[in-house]
Design a protein around this motif. Structure first.
Motif, PDB file in Angstrom:
ATOM      1  N   LYS A  56     -17.079  18.895   1.545  1.00  0.00           N
ATOM      2  CA  LYS A  56     -15.706  18.352   1.457  1.00  0.00           C
ATOM      3  C   LYS A  56     -15.493  17.228   2.473  1.00  0.00           C
ATOM      4  CE  LYS A  56     -14.523  21.714  -1.455  1.00  0.00           C
ATOM      5  NZ  LYS A  56     -14.046  21.552  -2.835  1.00  0.00           N
ATOM      6  N   GLY A  57     -16.525  16.949   3.254  1.00  0.00           N
ATOM      7  CA  GLY A  57     -16.452  15.798   4.164  1.00  0.00           C
ATOM      8  C   GLY A  57     -15.946  16.104   5.561  1.00  0.00           C
ATOM      9  N   ILE A  58     -15.818  17.382   5.899  1.00  0.00           N
ATOM     10  CA  ILE A  58     -15.290  17.729   7.230  1.00  0.00           C
ATOM     11  C   ILE A  58     -16.242  17.283   8.341  1.00  0.00           C
ATOM     12  CG2 ILE A  58     -13.901  19.695   6.465  1.00  0.00           C
ATOM     13  CD1 ILE A  58     -16.257  21.501   7.468  1.00  0.00           C
ATOM     14  N   ASP A  59     -15.675  17.002   9.485  1.00  0.00           N
ATOM     15  CA  ASP A  59     -16.490  16.606  10.641  1.00  0.00           C
ATOM     16  C   ASP A  59     -16.866  17.884  11.407  1.00  0.00           C
ATOM     17  OD1 ASP A  59     -17.678  15.527  12.845  1.00  0.00           O
ATOM     18  OD2 ASP A  59     -16.133  14.014  13.192  1.00  0.00           O
ATOM     19  N   SER A  75      -5.258  28.101   6.468  1.00  0.00           N
ATOM     20  CA  SER A  75      -5.809  27.751   5.145  1.00  0.00           C
ATOM     21  C   SER A  75      -4.900  28.323   4.061  1.00  0.00           C
ATOM     22  CB  SER A  75      -7.243  28.271   4.989  1.00  0.00           C
ATOM     23  OG  SER A  75      -7.263  29.647   4.686  1.00  0.00           O
ATOM     24  N   MET A  76      -4.413  29.546   4.275  1.00  0.00           N
ATOM     25  CA  MET A  76      -3.524  30.181   3.294  1.00  0.00           C
ATOM     26  C   MET A  76      -2.209  29.405   3.190  1.00  0.00           C
ATOM     27  SD  MET A  76      -3.084  32.549   1.077  1.00  0.00           S
ATOM     28  CE  MET A  76      -3.933  34.115   1.098  1.00  0.00           C
ATOM     29  N   TYR A  77      -1.714  28.981   4.331  1.00  0.00           N
ATOM     30  CA  TYR A  77      -0.474  28.188   4.379  1.00  0.00           C
ATOM     31  C   TYR A  77      -0.638  26.888   3.580  1.00  0.00           C
ATOM     32  CZ  TYR A  77       3.131  25.237   6.633  1.00  0.00           C
ATOM     33  OH  TYR A  77       4.178  24.397   6.887  1.00  0.00           O
ATOM     34  N   LEU A  78      -1.732  26.167   3.842  1.00  0.00           N
ATOM     35  CA  LEU A  78      -1.969  24.883   3.153  1.00  0.00           C
ATOM     36  C   LEU A  78      -2.244  25.103   1.665  1.00  0.00           C
ATOM     37  CD1 LEU A  78      -4.276  23.122   5.801  1.00  0.00           C
ATOM     38  CD2 LEU A  78      -1.857  22.634   5.365  1.00  0.00           C
ATOM     39  N   TYR A  79      -2.955  26.172   1.368  1.00  0.00           N
ATOM     40  CA  TYR A  79      -3.317  26.445  -0.029  1.00  0.00           C
ATOM     41  C   TYR A  79      -2.078  26.793  -0.859  1.00  0.00           C
ATOM     42  CZ  TYR A  79      -5.956  28.342  -3.993  1.00  0.00           C
ATOM     43  OH  TYR A  79      -6.472  28.578  -5.250  1.00  0.00           O
ATOM     44  N   ASP A 112      -9.281  28.797  -5.512  1.00  0.00           N
ATOM     45  CA  ASP A 112      -9.860  27.923  -6.533  1.00  0.00           C
ATOM     46  C   ASP A 112     -10.670  26.866  -5.762  1.00  0.00           C
ATOM     47  OD1 ASP A 112     -10.374  25.815  -8.212  1.00  0.00           O
ATOM     48  OD2 ASP A 112      -8.353  25.703  -9.043  1.00  0.00           O
ATOM     49  N   LYS A 113     -11.990  26.891  -5.970  1.00  0.00           N
ATOM     50  CA  LYS A 113     -12.873  26.039  -5.151  1.00  0.00           C
ATOM     51  C   LYS A 113     -12.517  24.550  -5.250  1.00  0.00           C
ATOM     52  CE  LYS A 113     -15.249  29.811  -4.343  1.00  0.00           C
ATOM     53  NZ  LYS A 113     -14.154  30.734  -4.681  1.00  0.00           N
ATOM     54  N   ASN A 114     -12.031  24.139  -6.421  1.00  0.00           N
ATOM     55  CA  ASN A 114     -11.679  22.727  -6.590  1.00  0.00           C
ATOM     56  C   ASN A 114     -10.445  22.340  -5.787  1.00  0.00           C
ATOM     57  OD1 ASN A 114     -13.783  22.135  -8.396  1.00  0.00           O
ATOM     58  ND2 ASN A 114     -12.608  23.133 -10.029  1.00  0.00           N
ATOM     59  N   ALA A 115      -9.640  23.350  -5.454  1.00  0.00           N
ATOM     60  CA  ALA A 115      -8.406  23.064  -4.707  1.00  0.00           C
ATOM     61  C   ALA A 115      -8.655  23.059  -3.198  1.00  0.00           C
ATOM     62  CB  ALA A 115      -7.338  24.093  -5.053  1.00  0.00           C
ATOM     63  N   VAL A 116      -9.847  23.497  -2.802  1.00  0.00           N
ATOM     64  CA  VAL A 116     -10.178  23.496  -1.367  1.00  0.00           C
ATOM     65  C   VAL A 116     -10.477  22.049  -0.965  1.00  0.00           C
ATOM     66  CG1 VAL A 116     -11.784  24.314   0.404  1.00  0.00           C
ATOM     67  CG2 VAL A 116     -10.993  25.879  -1.375  1.00  0.00           C
ATOM     68  N   ASP A 117      -9.514  21.436  -0.315  1.00  0.00           N
ATOM     69  CA  ASP A 117      -9.665  20.031   0.082  1.00  0.00           C
ATOM     70  C   ASP A 117     -10.168  19.941   1.528  1.00  0.00           C
ATOM     71  OD1 ASP A 117      -7.468  20.707   1.638  1.00  0.00           O
ATOM     72  OD2 ASP A 117      -6.017  19.759   0.297  1.00  0.00           O
ATOM     73  N   TYR A 118     -10.208  18.732   2.025  1.00  0.00           N
ATOM     74  CA  TYR A 118     -10.688  18.465   3.383  1.00  0.00           C
ATOM     75  C   TYR A 118      -9.978  19.347   4.423  1.00  0.00           C
ATOM     76  CZ  TYR A 118     -11.503  15.631   7.609  1.00  0.00           C
ATOM     77  OH  TYR A 118     -11.837  15.212   8.858  1.00  0.00           O
ATOM     78  N   ASP A 119      -8.646  19.396   4.354  1.00  0.00           N
ATOM     79  CA  ASP A 119      -7.879  20.113   5.383  1.00  0.00           C
ATOM     80  C   ASP A 119      -8.091  21.626   5.305  1.00  0.00           C
ATOM     81  OD1 ASP A 119      -6.687  17.784   6.478  1.00  0.00           O
ATOM     82  OD2 ASP A 119      -5.356  17.707   4.743  1.00  0.00           O
ATOM     83  N   ILE A 120      -8.123  22.153   4.083  1.00  0.00           N
ATOM     84  CA  ILE A 120      -8.358  23.592   3.919  1.00  0.00           C
ATOM     85  C   ILE A 120      -9.797  23.922   4.332  1.00  0.00           C
ATOM     86  CG2 ILE A 120      -8.481  25.482   2.220  1.00  0.00           C
ATOM     87  CD1 ILE A 120      -6.192  23.977   0.677  1.00  0.00           C
ATOM     88  N   ALA A 121     -10.721  23.045   3.971  1.00  0.00           N
ATOM     89  CA  ALA A 121     -12.132  23.257   4.346  1.00  0.00           C
ATOM     90  C   ALA A 121     -12.296  23.282   5.867  1.00  0.00           C
ATOM     91  CB  ALA A 121     -13.008  22.163   3.732  1.00  0.00           C
ATOM     92  N   ALA A 122     -11.562  22.423   6.560  1.00  0.00           N
ATOM     93  CA  ALA A 122     -11.658  22.399   8.034  1.00  0.00           C
ATOM     94  C   ALA A 122     -11.183  23.725   8.626  1.00  0.00           C
ATOM     95  CB  ALA A 122     -10.841  21.229   8.590  1.00  0.00           C
ATOM     96  N   VAL A 130     -13.737  35.581   3.276  1.00  0.00           N
ATOM     97  CA  VAL A 130     -13.046  36.380   2.253  1.00  0.00           C
ATOM     98  C   VAL A 130     -12.078  35.480   1.474  1.00  0.00           C
ATOM     99  CG1 VAL A 130     -11.542  38.382   1.833  1.00  0.00           C
ATOM    100  CG2 VAL A 130     -13.203  38.459   3.704  1.00  0.00           C
ATOM    101  N   LEU A 131     -11.357  34.636   2.201  1.00  0.00           N
ATOM    102  CA  LEU A 131     -10.355  33.768   1.570  1.00  0.00           C
ATOM    103  C   LEU A 131     -10.997  32.725   0.668  1.00  0.00           C
ATOM    104  CD1 LEU A 131      -7.794  33.251   4.460  1.00  0.00           C
ATOM    105  CD2 LEU A 131      -7.444  34.520   2.343  1.00  0.00           C
ATOM    106  N   TYR A 132     -12.097  32.162   1.106  1.00  0.00           N
ATOM    107  CA  TYR A 132     -12.756  31.132   0.280  1.00  0.00           C
ATOM    108  C   TYR A 132     -13.047  31.692  -1.106  1.00  0.00           C
ATOM    109  CZ  TYR A 132     -16.007  27.534  -1.303  1.00  0.00           C
ATOM    110  OH  TYR A 132     -16.619  26.546  -2.031  1.00  0.00           O
TER     111      TYR A 132
END
Ligand SMILES: [Mn+2]
Length: 318
Positions: free
Chosen positions: A179-182, A33-37, A137-147, A131-133
């Protein structure tokens, strides 16, 4: 604290991220998540992430194929350690940590040694992903980061079962689901699904288990011989200790498996308030009150006997 971390990121050009050896769902989810963020929010940075190994079940995580598993001597201006309480547990990545100009340590283990320049750990959080969440920035947490984050939170809470699950944990999980994650697929594929070999090892370990200390503790072991018989490796032993603890009357479970000739990994789990991390720490390990682990070297029988005596005195306190 949040600001200090992002200031470090802004001031760096090359950023390395890693977690602990034998990475679990929280470690992989947190680091990825940190990498993608960072890639999303600071696209001018060169980021890489290192894991000792990547269990196959986490292959759905976006970008995981870009993660490095062969340690190369890389220099980073900034090294971010996630889900790791002790620099020893960084394994090969420790060299990266030591060479970096600046270091950040983000974690949720109460035993965290505050070993970096900036240390941010919240022992009341369920997981490093939780902790990371709070840092993102909550708006920047997209599908992939949410997964990634959902993977870490669900794994470290035993799918929202352990006492580290708080109201906030559930709120965050809800926001991630939005965020739509499965989530069904994530839980099924990464947490519940077992391979046939894993189930064989579980069955064998249950058959070989013994109840001790007035049936309050169940102990079992997987030897190299057993693993060879079923073609299993150490990744096939995940979840065995938890399955054993799920026995009526069991207050603690001890699972031992062979790492090498004279080296054994011990996983400790408790259902009540007996402190497993105290016992693990005596043997150079660590973890949480209800879930901890350590390594015994040399005479396994003597080592285990002394550990079980410690466990007995721990149980006497509760
Ligand atoms: Mn964790």
């Amino acid at each position: 604290m949040c600001d200090a971390i992002w200031k470090c990121v802004r001031n760096s050009r090359i950023i390395g991220i890693s977690g602990h050896i034998r990475p679990d769902g929280d470690c992989i989810g947190a680091a990825m998540s940190m990498y993608l963020y960072i890639k999303k929010m600071y696209s001018d940075k060169h980021v890489y992430v290192y894991f000792e190994s990547i269990p196959e079940r986490f292959r759905y995580i976006k970008g995981i194929d870009e993660a490095v598993t062969n340690y190369e001597d890389k220099n980073a201006d900034l090294f971010i350690s996630v889900d790791c309480s002790d620099p020893e547990r960084l394994g090969e990545a420790r060299r990266m940590f030591e060479k970096a100009d600046f270091t950040v340590n983000i974690d949720h283990h109460i035993s965290n040694l505050s070993f970096a320049d900036v240390n941010h750990f919240a022992a009341d959080s369920s997981s490093t992903c939780e902790v990371l969440y709070e840092l993102y920035d909550k708006n920047a947490v997209d599908y992939d980061i949410a997964a990634c984050l959902y993977t870490g939170i669900s794994h470290d809470t035993g799918v929202f079962k352990y006492s580290n699950t708080s109201k906030r944990t559930m709120q965050i999980a809800g926001e991630l689901i939005e965020k739509g994650i499965d989530f069904t697929e994530i839980l099924e594929k990464t947490f519940f699904e077992k391979t046939y070999v894993q189930n064989l090892m579980l069955g064998r370990c249950l058959l070989e288990s013994k109840r001790i200390l007035n049936d309050r503790v169940i102990v079992t072991a997987a030897t190299q011989e057993m693993m060879d018989e079923y073609g299993a490796d150490k990744d096939d032993l995940d979840g065995i200790v938890n399955a054993i603890l799920q026995t009526k009357g069991a207050e603690a479970a001890v699972f031992v498996y062979q790492l090498g000739d004279d080296e054994y990994k011990v996983s400790l789990r408790a259902s009540g308030s007996a402190d497993m991390s105290r016992i693990a720490l005596l043997y150079g390990g660590g973890g949480h009150v209800k879930a901890a682990g350590c390594t015994i070297k040399g005479n396994a029988k003597a080592g285990l006997e002394s550990l079980l005596r410690e466990l007995e005195s721990e149980l006497e306190k509760v």
